[in-house]
Design a protein around this motif. Structure first.
Motif, PDB file in Angstrom:
ATOM      1  N   GLY A 198      35.082 113.596 -58.774  1.00  0.00           N
ATOM      2  CA  GLY A 198      33.946 113.897 -57.592  1.00  0.00           C
ATOM      3  C   GLY A 198      34.919 113.735 -56.263  1.00  0.00           C
ATOM      4  N   GLU A 199      34.302 113.020 -55.206  1.00  0.00           N
ATOM      5  CA  GLU A 199      34.668 112.958 -53.995  1.00  0.00           C
ATOM      6  C   GLU A 199      35.846 111.633 -53.805  1.00  0.00           C
ATOM      7  N   GLY A 200      36.437 111.817 -52.734  1.00  0.00           N
ATOM      8  CA  GLY A 200      37.444 110.422 -52.530  1.00  0.00           C
ATOM      9  C   GLY A 200      36.695 109.411 -51.848  1.00  0.00           C
ATOM     10  N   TYR A 201      35.553 109.074 -52.123  1.00  0.00           N
ATOM     11  CA  TYR A 201      34.832 108.063 -51.544  1.00  0.00           C
ATOM     12  C   TYR A 201      33.379 107.760 -52.518  1.00  0.00           C
ATOM     13  N   VAL A 202      33.061 106.525 -52.608  1.00  0.00           N
ATOM     14  CA  VAL A 202      31.480 106.212 -53.013  1.00  0.00           C
ATOM     15  C   VAL A 202      30.968 105.001 -52.322  1.00  0.00           C
ATOM     16  N   PHE A 203      29.652 105.236 -52.425  1.00  0.00           N
ATOM     17  CA  PHE A 203      28.871 103.929 -51.639  1.00  0.00           C
ATOM     18  C   PHE A 203      28.314 103.176 -52.863  1.00  0.00           C
ATOM     19  N   THR A 209      43.586 120.169 -61.490  1.00  0.00           N
ATOM     20  CA  THR A 209      44.886 119.407 -62.131  1.00  0.00           C
ATOM     21  C   THR A 209      44.357 117.921 -61.587  1.00  0.00           C
ATOM     22  N   GLN A 210      44.739 117.171 -62.304  1.00  0.00           N
ATOM     23  CA  GLN A 210      44.736 115.621 -61.913  1.00  0.00           C
ATOM     24  C   GLN A 210      46.224 115.090 -61.994  1.00  0.00           C
ATOM     25  N   GLU A 212      42.394 112.626 -53.674  1.00  0.00           N
ATOM     26  CA  GLU A 212      43.662 113.444 -53.351  1.00  0.00           C
ATOM     27  C   GLU A 212      44.440 113.758 -54.694  1.00  0.00           C
ATOM     28  N   ASP A 213      43.801 113.089 -55.664  1.00  0.00           N
ATOM     29  CA  ASP A 213      44.354 113.514 -57.040  1.00  0.00           C
ATOM     30  C   ASP A 213      43.777 114.729 -57.816  1.00  0.00           C
ATOM     31  N   LEU A 214      42.917 115.363 -57.212  1.00  0.00           N
ATOM     32  CA  LEU A 214      42.179 116.493 -57.730  1.00  0.00           C
ATOM     33  C   LEU A 214      42.380 117.622 -56.797  1.00  0.00           C
ATOM     34  N   LEU A 215      42.692 118.799 -57.482  1.00  0.00           N
ATOM     35  CA  LEU A 215      42.900 120.089 -56.855  1.00  0.00           C
ATOM     36  C   LEU A 215      42.160 121.192 -57.512  1.00  0.00           C
ATOM     37  N   ASN A 223      39.118 106.569 -49.867  1.00  0.00           N
ATOM     38  CA  ASN A 223      40.420 107.143 -50.501  1.00  0.00           C
ATOM     39  C   ASN A 223      40.665 106.490 -51.855  1.00  0.00           C
ATOM     40  N   ILE A 224      39.707 106.549 -52.638  1.00  0.00           N
ATOM     41  CA  ILE A 224      39.896 106.432 -54.229  1.00  0.00           C
ATOM     42  C   ILE A 224      39.769 107.882 -55.075  1.00  0.00           C
ATOM     43  N   PRO A 225      40.819 107.827 -56.314  1.00  0.00           N
ATOM     44  CA  PRO A 225      40.895 108.791 -56.830  1.00  0.00           C
ATOM     45  C   PRO A 225      39.555 109.325 -57.446  1.00  0.00           C
ATOM     46  N   SER A 226      39.693 110.604 -58.088  1.00  0.00           N
ATOM     47  CA  SER A 226      38.584 111.200 -58.487  1.00  0.00           C
ATOM     48  C   SER A 226      37.927 110.624 -59.618  1.00  0.00           C
ATOM     49  N   GLN A 227      38.427 109.782 -60.452  1.00  0.00           N
ATOM     50  CA  GLN A 227      38.013 108.935 -61.391  1.00  0.00           C
ATOM     51  C   GLN A 227      38.404 107.560 -61.424  1.00  0.00           C
TER      52      GLN A 227
END
Length: 1020
Positions: A979-984, A914-915, A610-613, A951-955
């Protein structure tokens, strides 16, 4: 779980094999001698032939099929059968030079093969080496439907023979395919496989032999039980080879009860035996396959092309216990040398009165293979054995710089369900199909070319894009375009199944229901084929569509974030329903068995950070001129995006028919690399998708056509002169009697009435195509006004086209206009004609602009200057107030602006990222599933345990702890590229051990210092 590239580690496979098949029953001490040949290491590759029900892996070292080589598919049949249903334990190619040199690899250990080896430069020249087995990195040989397996130079093998260019006499005589024209960039089967190997390292001495091996696999119902090989043997050495032999060594095992028999017959009634098949005598799965209920099959080898058309000259069968293991023994059998001192006993290898061709009559079964018992009980005795055989052809000579061919099919047939009475009906029906396909160089009606598919993940959605290449495909038998539509399939088990099953009347699985289907409209069907292609297929249990209209993108919604989905977009043809008493089914691309196939993708939906456009995501604007084409940028994998500048450009390409196609070039301006070269871009109905560096480019061209035309400046009354670019009666144009509408320009044009200047135009006879020596004065000024501020006068390049100059004026008024042209209503520019011809052959102005590049740039302007009263085509009287144009009047033609040289698009996908610094960015972090219970929907196998942080941020950095604060693992998310808003998380500790059940804590921290904590539960 079945995957396409499924190569298990040999040790693990052997362990699993012991539970299903008793290998000791097929091996004894003598088998160890088979491994005694010298050793060697080489660039082996595997070819996967699994498009139909008959599935097989083949190699590039003379071994065509053998479960002992790869421990995967070796005549696995049918496709749905249990893994143990492998029929082949050896099929190898042999060349006998002399008694001490039989070149073959079937008797050799795969780690010690030397007789046949791939060339030293096979990797990179014959296959890419990029596509490899997941377990041991064995590369895959060049496969027609997997372009990633090709070397950089392109497809290394042969294209299909252009059978539509051959005469019936040529087809009947069946010359070698290497002498015939091919259909460039078109393949024979659903997967063609190509490789070469040679005898350069043969311990007995090299003779400069090279084999070009092509194999064919089909997913079409009529050929799903058939695979073919075409082997071309070249003498590239320095000596002529005299009196040599060529052949096959085969070991097939139905049911593994070692009570089989063999037969050798004439399959096409030409007086020559050509089909060998092996079958289980009691036709009951009571051996190693007794726990499975799949049908028992017969394994047939049908020989087609042989050197000098000799056919099979020698055939010998024998039990596995006395299988030949030396060159001398194999030479004796290839050449039918009955008195060879190297054979254990002639009666083991020679059966019947014909020394060269063994007898296979059932009346001699028990004398050839006496009854024996597996259990030791007298009541269990039964005849037959585990039977191997050699078929060969010779002798023949192979001169220096010459070649010969051995082609054959491997064919399976259902032996039926009646014990002790195996049926050959299904096998012989499949052999008959194989015979027909061989006559057409292994071709048959099949589905259109599969589309190239790409997927873009979203939040609980996946968007698919595919190109329109199938819509231009032609059937290889009829040479006609027969595409009808697309079906979209979705799999949640990595391609094992593809949705709700479709069965035939007997309950057999024949396909899956798509999640979406798109086909031509009824009007398009009627225009193309003369009838509506929709509803149920009368020849097969499947749908032909509902006249939805075609699309090239699809959004699949209501998905589960974090679950891996596979999608296949299958193109299908119309079949043939013109004769409902004998319809031909529609053929479609089978859903992919690997995400490496062009029409199959795997994708995992999930929320974006959500913090990356990425504000560049969308439609791109052209530079260098106006373009009506559409270029849209989409992000496929944000982790792969680069902070680079890219440019899209266009250039003309010469097609095989001499026409010009528009080609696209994609360049990475930052590195200077050309990422895409000469991609042909179609018109408005065609779409094209390009994938590179984590982004997708979706291109849709504009048709070359006129968008608007008319009088744009009138000094007096508006002219009634009928000027147009499209025929009023286009249905007449295809008859060849009239020149139709042609627009080959993207320029804009202006015609100004000018009696003072005008132009002397060339005069073209549009019937004969000849220019007249005379010219015609036209009171016109013709300009190209694509740049309105700088018009270009091209009046002197204008042509007047009249139809059939030779007909005298006394007759012309019956059919055509009078010769000449003026602006007078009802004058020389008017066609009266009869009702049957009216307005069919009107005069035409050909506006043309020939520039320095000499590219086509013209349009046909059809003209008809009616008087006050006239009769139309239907004989009806029309009354108008005819008005001629006046000096200074202007007629303007505006055209579409497709992609063309000079038009460019530039972009940087990360230039405007933008972050945010929102401290609330971590408030919605959570894990799924929670609690984690043994297995979840994301686990596709026992090594697939994973937990999803959402729902994690890009970094960010995620640290995981036990409930007592012990550090378990650390995850660095978006460390390189946001990257994405998720990670495994793989649920392993930093010491690579699976975690124990219990409560765990996590701590999330951004580079800016924002923090969040949470917990999750693992239940065993």
């Amino acid at each position: 779980m079945r995957r396409f590239f499924f190569m298990l580690i040999v040790v693990g496979l052997m362990f699993g094999l012991s539970n299903g098949q008793d290998c000791s029953r097929c091996h004894d001490d003598q088998d160890l001698d088979l491994l005694a040949k010298p050793g060697g290491i080489f660039q082996k590759a595997v070819g996967v032939m699994d498009k139909g029900q008959l599935q097989n892996n083949t190699g590039n070292f003379g071994t065509l099929s053998s479960f002992h080589v790869y421990f995967t598919n070796a005549l696995h049949w049918p496709a749905s059968a249990a893994y143990e249903r492998q029929y082949s334990f050896g099929l190898g190619f042999m060349v006998g030079i002399n008694e001490n040199n039989v070149i073959e690899t079937e008797t050799q250990s795969t780690s010690k093969i030397l007789d046949w080896l791939p060339p030293d430069d096979a990797r990179g020249n014959e296959y890419s080496g990029i596509l490899v087995a997941e377990s041991d990195d064995t590369p895959f040989m060049a496969s027609s439907d997997l372009s990633q397996s090709w070397p950089e130079s392109g497809w290394p093998g042969y294209f299909r023979v252009d059978i539509n260019s051959l005469t019936p006499e040529q087809l009947n005589s069946h010359p070698n395919s290497i002498l015939l024209p091919d259909a460039v960039d078109q393949f024979t089967s659903d997967r063609d496989l190509f490789c070469t190997y040679n005898d350069a390292e043969n311990p007995q001495g090299s003779h400069g032999l090279t084999v070009e091996q092509t194999a064919y696999s089909y997913d079409r119902p009529y050929a799903e039980d058939i695979v073919f090989w075409d082997l071309k043997l070249f003498n590239d050495g320095a000596e002529d080879l005299d009196s040599i032999y060529i052949g096959l060594y085969a070991k097939f095992r139905p049911d593994f009860d070692n009570h089989d028999y063999i037969n050798f017959i004439d399959s096409d009634n030409d007086g020559t035996r050509d089909l060998v098949y092996i079958y289980d005598l009691n036709n009951t799965a009571d051996g190693a396959w007794s726990e499975t209920d799949d049908p028992l099959g017969m394994v047939g080898i049908r020989v087609f092309d042989t050197p000098e058309k000799l056919g099979v000259t020698d055939f010998h069968h024998f039990s596995r216990e006395v299988s030949p293991s030396t060159d001398q023994e194999m030479w004796a059998l290839m050449t039918s040398k009955m008195d060879s001192e190297h054979l254990v006993a002639p009666e083991y290898y020679f059966h019947g009165n014909d020394q060269r061709i063994d007898y296979t009559g059932a009346d001699s079964l028990e004398s050839f293979y006496p009854p024996f018992s597996d259990t030791g009980h007298e009541a269990d005795k039964a005849p037959g054995n585990g039977i191997n055989y050699i078929i060969s052809c010779g002798p023949f000579d192979l001169k220096v710089d010459s070649m010969t061919t051995l082609s054959f099919g491997m064919i399976m047939g259902d032996a039926g369900e009646e014990p002790d009475n195996p049926s050959t009906d299904d096998l012989l029906a499949n052999v008959e199909t194989a015979n027909e396909m061989y006559e057409l160089y292994f071709q048959g009606s099949g589905p259109p070319t599969p589309p190239t598919v790409h997927a873009v993940p979203g939040d609980e959605t996946v968007t698919l894009y595919w190109d329109a290449s199938p819509e231009r495909a032609r059937d290889v038998w009829t040479a006609s375009e027969d595409f009808e539509g697309y079906k979209i399939f979705r799999s949640t088990d990595a391609g094992l199944t593809w949705g709700k099953p479709i069965t035939d009347i007997f309950g057999n699985l024949v396909g899956y229901q798509p999640i979406a289907q798109f086909d031509y409209t009824e009007a398009e069907d009627v225009a193309r084929y003369g009838y509506d292609v929709s509803g149920a297929d009368p020849a097969f249990p499947q749908s032909l569509g509902a006249n939805t209209g075609l699309v090239h993108t699809y959004v699949d919604s209501n998905l589960v974030n974090g679950v891996e989905y596979w999608y296949s977009v299958s193109a299908y043809d119309k079949g043939d329903q013109s004769d409902l008493n004998n319809p031909t089914q529609s053929y479609q691309n089978a859903p992919g068995q690997s995400w490496h196939e062009v029409h199959t993708v795997r994708v995992t939906p999930g929320r974006k950070a959500e913090d990356l456009l990425y504000s560049m995501d969308g439609v791109l604007e052209p530079a260098g001129g106006v373009s009506d084409g559409l270029v849209r940028l989409e992000f496929e994998n944000q982790d792969e995006l680069k902070d680079h500048d890219y440019e899209i450009g266009f250039e003309y390409l010469t097609a095989t028919n001499g026409d010009l196609d528009m080609g696209m070039i994609l360049t990475d301006l930052t590195t200077g690399d050309t990422l895409v070269q000469d991609l042909i871009i179609g018109e408005a109905i065609d779409t094209n998708v390009v994938a590179a560096h984590g982004f997708l480019l979706y291109l849709e061209n504009a048709a070359t056509d006129v968008s608007e035309l008319g009088w744009t400046k009138v000094s007096g009354d508006t002219s009634t002169f009928d000027w147009r670019t499209k025929s009023k009666h286009p249905e007449k144009v295809p008859t060849g009697q009239a020149v139709g509408s042609e627009v080959e320009t993207f320029d804009d044009w202006r015609i100004t009435i000018d009696h003072g200047a005008g132009v002397e135009a060339r005069w073209l006879d549009s019937f004969f195509g000849d220019y007249s020596s005379e010219t015609q004065p036209l009171p016109l000024k013709i300009e190209v006004i694509s740049d309105p501020e700088n018009p270009v006068d091209v009046s002197d390049q204008t042509t007047l086209a009249e139809f059939n100059h030779l007909i005298p004026n006394t007759t012309r008024t019956i059919f055509y206009s009078l010769l000449g042209w003026d602006l007078v209503p009802g004058g020389l520019g008017y066609l009266s004609g009869s009702p049957g011809w009216y307005e069919l052959h009107v005069d035409m102005l050909i506006l043309e602009s020939v520039g320095p590049d000499s590219l086509d740039n013209y349009l046909y302007l059809l003209t008809n200057n009616k008087p006050d009263s006239s009769f139309n085509r239907d004989g009806q009287l029309e009354i108008i107030d005819a008005v001629a144009p006046s000096d200074g009047d202007e007629f303007t033609i505006i055209t579409n602006k497709p992609f063309r040289p000079g038009i460019t698009y530039r972009f940087n996908p990360l230039a405007k990222k933008t972050q945010t610094k929102d401290k609330a960015v971590l408030k919605n972090v959570y894990t799924v599933p929670d609690p984690y219970i043994v297995a979840n929907s994301w686990e596709t196998n026992e090594f697939g345990k994973r937990l999803m942080f959402n729902n994690i941020p890009s970094q960010c950095t995620i640290r995981i702890y036990t409930i007592v604060g012990e550090h378990v693992d650390t995850i660095e998310h978006g460390e390189d590229i946001p990257g994405e808003g998720y990670v495994f998380w793989d649920m392993r500790s930093r010491n690579d051990q699976f975690i124990a059940p219990g409560v765990y804590l996590y701590h999330v921290e951004t580079p800016a210092g924002e923090e969040a904590t949470g917990r999750f539960l693992v239940i065993k």
